[in-house]
Design a protein around this motif. Structure first.
Motif, PDB file in Angstrom:
ATOM      1  N   SER A 190      -1.900   9.195  10.052  1.00 34.11           N
ATOM      2  CA  SER A 190      -2.453   8.332  11.110  1.00 34.11           C
ATOM      3  C   SER A 190      -1.925   8.709  12.488  1.00 34.11           C
ATOM      4  CB  SER A 190      -2.135   6.854  10.819  1.00 34.11           C
ATOM      5  OG  SER A 190      -0.748   6.593  10.987  1.00 34.11           O
ATOM      6  N   ALA A 245       0.245   8.629   4.302  1.00 30.60           N
ATOM      7  CA  ALA A 245      -0.866   7.968   4.996  1.00 30.60           C
ATOM      8  C   ALA A 245      -0.470   7.584   6.412  1.00 30.60           C
ATOM      9  CB  ALA A 245      -1.330   6.740   4.213  1.00 30.60           C
ATOM     10  N   THR A 246       0.747   7.105   6.569  1.00 31.33           N
ATOM     11  CA  THR A 246       1.250   6.762   7.903  1.00 31.33           C
ATOM     12  C   THR A 246       1.393   8.007   8.761  1.00 31.33           C
ATOM     13  OG1 THR A 246       2.455   4.875   7.000  1.00 31.33           O
ATOM     14  CG2 THR A 246       3.142   5.665   9.171  1.00 31.33           C
ATOM     15  N   LEU A 265      -1.241   5.796  -1.455  1.00 32.17           N
ATOM     16  CA  LEU A 265      -0.728   7.098  -1.024  1.00 32.17           C
ATOM     17  C   LEU A 265       0.699   6.991  -0.476  1.00 32.17           C
ATOM     18  CD1 LEU A 265      -3.896   8.623   0.694  1.00 32.17           C
ATOM     19  CD2 LEU A 265      -2.968   9.145  -1.573  1.00 32.17           C
ATOM     20  N   ASN A 266       0.959   5.936   0.259  1.00 33.42           N
ATOM     21  CA  ASN A 266       2.299   5.783   0.848  1.00 33.42           C
ATOM     22  C   ASN A 266       3.373   5.532  -0.202  1.00 33.42           C
ATOM     23  OD1 ASN A 266       1.713   6.279   3.513  1.00 33.42           O
ATOM     24  ND2 ASN A 266       1.569   4.113   4.113  1.00 33.42           N
ATOM     25  N   VAL A 308      -8.077   9.401   7.999  1.00 33.03           N
ATOM     26  CA  VAL A 308      -7.344   8.121   7.989  1.00 33.03           C
ATOM     27  C   VAL A 308      -8.321   6.954   7.897  1.00 33.03           C
ATOM     28  CG1 VAL A 308      -5.868   6.613   9.362  1.00 33.03           C
ATOM     29  CG2 VAL A 308      -5.342   9.059   9.194  1.00 33.03           C
ATOM     30  N   VAL A 344      -9.472   6.771   4.327  1.00 32.47           N
ATOM     31  CA  VAL A 344      -8.417   6.251   3.449  1.00 32.47           C
ATOM     32  C   VAL A 344      -8.311   4.727   3.580  1.00 32.47           C
ATOM     33  CG1 VAL A 344      -5.910   6.202   3.087  1.00 32.47           C
ATOM     34  CG2 VAL A 344      -7.093   8.391   3.350  1.00 32.47           C
ATOM     35  N   LYS A 345      -8.409   4.223   4.799  1.00 32.59           N
ATOM     36  CA  LYS A 345      -8.356   2.774   5.018  1.00 32.59           C
ATOM     37  C   LYS A 345      -9.582   2.100   4.396  1.00 32.59           C
ATOM     38  CE  LYS A 345      -5.668   2.879   9.322  1.00 32.59           C
ATOM     39  NZ  LYS A 345      -5.698   2.656  10.801  1.00 32.59           N
ATOM     40  N   VAL A 357      -4.310   3.266   1.431  1.00 33.48           N
ATOM     41  CA  VAL A 357      -3.121   3.469   2.263  1.00 33.48           C
ATOM     42  C   VAL A 357      -1.845   3.209   1.473  1.00 33.48           C
ATOM     43  CG1 VAL A 357      -1.838   2.671   4.289  1.00 33.48           C
ATOM     44  CG2 VAL A 357      -4.311   3.005   4.441  1.00 33.48           C
TER      45      VAL A 357
END
Length: 226
Positions: free
Chosen positions: A101, A97-98, A122-123, A110, A113-114, A119
């Motif tokens: 972005s 996710a990061t 997924l991370n 993104v 997802v937010k 976030v």
């Protein structure tokens, strides 16, 4: 007596000249035959090599499109930044996710997802595959439909998790049916570098690595059956 000698000498000279001419002719013929043979051999070698070259050209696989394991492939890969956090090297250091972005192709994804609160999910996931729709993929959806999905967290979560497979899929293992985090299956057909998901979404840039995921950037938002 003198007359006989005079007759024999011219005859001998003529005979010698004839033998010399025959000898020279034979040598010339032999040399010419050798040259012709060499020429035929060279032509044969060239003719044998020509079909191989034609076959390679006819194969239709340009070197630039050949896929190397662990290396991103596809036409949209050229749009990924060459350096920085959004580059392939930079994305490989961050969780998915990061990493997304930082990729200018994926800003709408993104945002979604937010909006769905995914976030951290997924991370923190381990070894997943993400089919990531581009901004243009989301732009294909009518604005009122996109706005409605973004406003419905449950539906949005269902759609986004449908883009995630709970295992890393290398290009060699991508074709086939795969169960997603949304509990619905998706199907990938084709072979690298030409993959299609659910007979609709084309992979534009594949085998992109992040710290916890393998990403395939696609040109269409995938919709679960249920």
């Amino acid at each position: 007596m003198n007359t006989t000698v005079l007759v024999r000498k011219p005859f001998a000279a003529v005979l010698a000249a004839g033998l010399l001419a025959a000898s020279l002719s034979a040598c010339s013929s032999s040399s010419s035959g050798g040259d012709a043979k060499s020429s035929d051999t060279a032509k044969s070698t060239t003719a044998a090599a020509a079909p191989q070259a034609s076959s390679a050209q006819a194969s239709g696989a340009p070197a630039a499109e050949q896929v190397t394991a662990g290396q991103p492939f596809g036409t949209a890969c050229a749009a990924v930044p060459k350096d920085g956090a959004g580059s392939f090297t930079g994305m490989a250091k961050d969780p998915v996710a990061t990493a997304a972005s930082n990729n200018p192709l994926l800003s709408t994804l993104v945002t979604a997802v937010k909006q769905a609160g995914l976030v951290d999910t997924l991370n923190s996931a381990k070894n997943i595959t993400v089919f990531a729709p581009t901004n243009d993929a989301f732009a294909k959806l009518p604005k009122k439909d996109l706005d409605a999905v973004l406003a419905d967290k449950d539906k949005l979560t269902k759609i986004l998790t449908y883009h995630v497979v709970p295992q890393r899929l290398a290009p060699a293992a991508l074709a086939g049916g795969h169960k997603t985090l949304a509990a619905d299956d998706l199907t990938v057909t084709g072979a690298a570098p030409d993959f299609t998901v659910n007979s609709a979404a084309k992979v534009l840039c594949g085998d992109v690595q992040t710290a916890n995921a393998t990403v395939y950037i696609v040109d269409t938002v995938l919709m679960p059956a249920s």
